[in-house]
Design an enzyme around this catalytic site. Structure first.
Site, PDB file in Angstrom:
ATOM      1  N   CYS A 182       0.827  -1.099  -0.086  1.00  0.00           N
ATOM      2  CA  CYS A 182       0.038  -0.010   0.107  1.00  0.00           C
ATOM      3  C   CYS A 182       0.827   1.208   0.055  1.00  0.00           C
ATOM      4  CB  CYS A 182      -0.906  -0.020   1.312  1.00  0.00           C
ATOM      5  SG  CYS A 182      -2.003   1.336   1.368  1.00  0.00           S
ATOM      6  N   HIS A 221     -10.138   1.362   1.665  1.00  0.00           N
ATOM      7  CA  HIS A 221      -9.830   2.881   1.911  1.00  0.00           C
ATOM      8  C   HIS A 221     -10.866   3.720   2.275  1.00  0.00           C
ATOM      9  CE1 HIS A 221      -5.340   2.504   2.280  1.00  0.00           C
ATOM     10  NE2 HIS A 221      -5.341   1.899   1.126  1.00  0.00           N
ATOM     11  N   HIS A 251      -9.187  -3.474  -2.052  1.00  0.00           N
ATOM     12  CA  HIS A 251      -8.195  -2.884  -1.214  1.00  0.00           C
ATOM     13  C   HIS A 251      -8.460  -1.144  -1.204  1.00  0.00           C
ATOM     14  CE1 HIS A 251      -3.964  -2.293   0.226  1.00  0.00           C
ATOM     15  NE2 HIS A 251      -4.012  -0.950  -0.314  1.00  0.00           N
ATOM     16  N   GLU A 252      -8.696  -0.955  -2.633  1.00  0.00           N
ATOM     17  CA  GLU A 252      -8.850   0.706  -2.616  1.00  0.00           C
ATOM     18  C   GLU A 252     -10.459   0.934  -1.818  1.00  0.00           C
ATOM     19  OE1 GLU A 252      -6.353   2.414  -2.926  1.00  0.00           O
ATOM     20  OE2 GLU A 252      -5.118   0.688  -4.023  1.00  0.00           O
TER      21      GLU A 252
END
EC number: 3.5.1.88
Length: 181
Positions: A106, A152, A148-149
């Site tokens: 990351c 966030h 993953h994004e």
């Protein structure tokens, strides 16, 4: 996704590199709000995020990572870095029962890599840079990256999938790195 590449080129003259927040910065845990209107401000944000992601270098970046708490993601998992994808207000509308384990890294946790298990296929619905809805079936690295994004955008960093001991070690390492800078 030629539109995103076109817009990226169109805004190139005015793009700026953005500062990437580093874990354990509390702002990384802020939940992003939906984008109300896809306009030139959002298109400029996409271009700036793309420039920042490519310069880092990385394969994905969420607006949360650059301290903009709106639901915007840019991704390019291509080898030649010529397939920019922008996702505005993304949502996962389907995920497979199958799982895959990928070693993730990351831009907000530089130098740290570890294995995370996620669904191996997902379907995403989002807006493009013209404000039009689209759906995309993702698998492999693209599926990992979009999940993953999107984490966030929900205020979650990939290291939070790891054991408490690993999380503690990573926090210590990141704080030492920050003091050294």
């Amino acid at each position: 996704m030629a539109n995103a590449a076109h817009r990226f080129t169109e805004y190139r003259k005015t793009m700026a590199l953005l500062n990437i927040l580093h874990y354990p910065d509390k702002r990384l845990h802020k939940v992003a709000k939906p984008v109300d209107k896809v306009d030139d401000r959002i298109r400029k944000l996409v271009a700036d995020m793309a420039e920042t992601m490519y310069a880092a270098p990385g394969i994905g970046l969420a607006a949360t990572q650059v301290d903009v708490h709106e639901r915007v993601i840019v991704i390019d998992v291509s080898e030649d870095k010529n397939e920019l994808r922008a996702f505005i207000n993304p949502e996962i509308i389907w995920s497979s029962d199958g799982k895959q384990v990928y070693e993730e890294g990351c831009l907000s946790v530089p130098g740290i890599y570890d294995e995370v298990e996620r669904p191996d296929r997902v379907r995403v619905r989002a807006l493009n840079e013209q404000g039009e809805t689209f759906e995309l079936d993702c698998e492999g690295l693209l599926a990992v990256c979009i999940q993953h994004e999107m984490d966030h955008l929900m205020g979650r960093v990939f290291v939070e999938y790891l054991s408490p001991l690993k999380q503690s070690r990573i926090k210590t390492k990141m704080k030492k790195l920050e003091r050294a800078m």
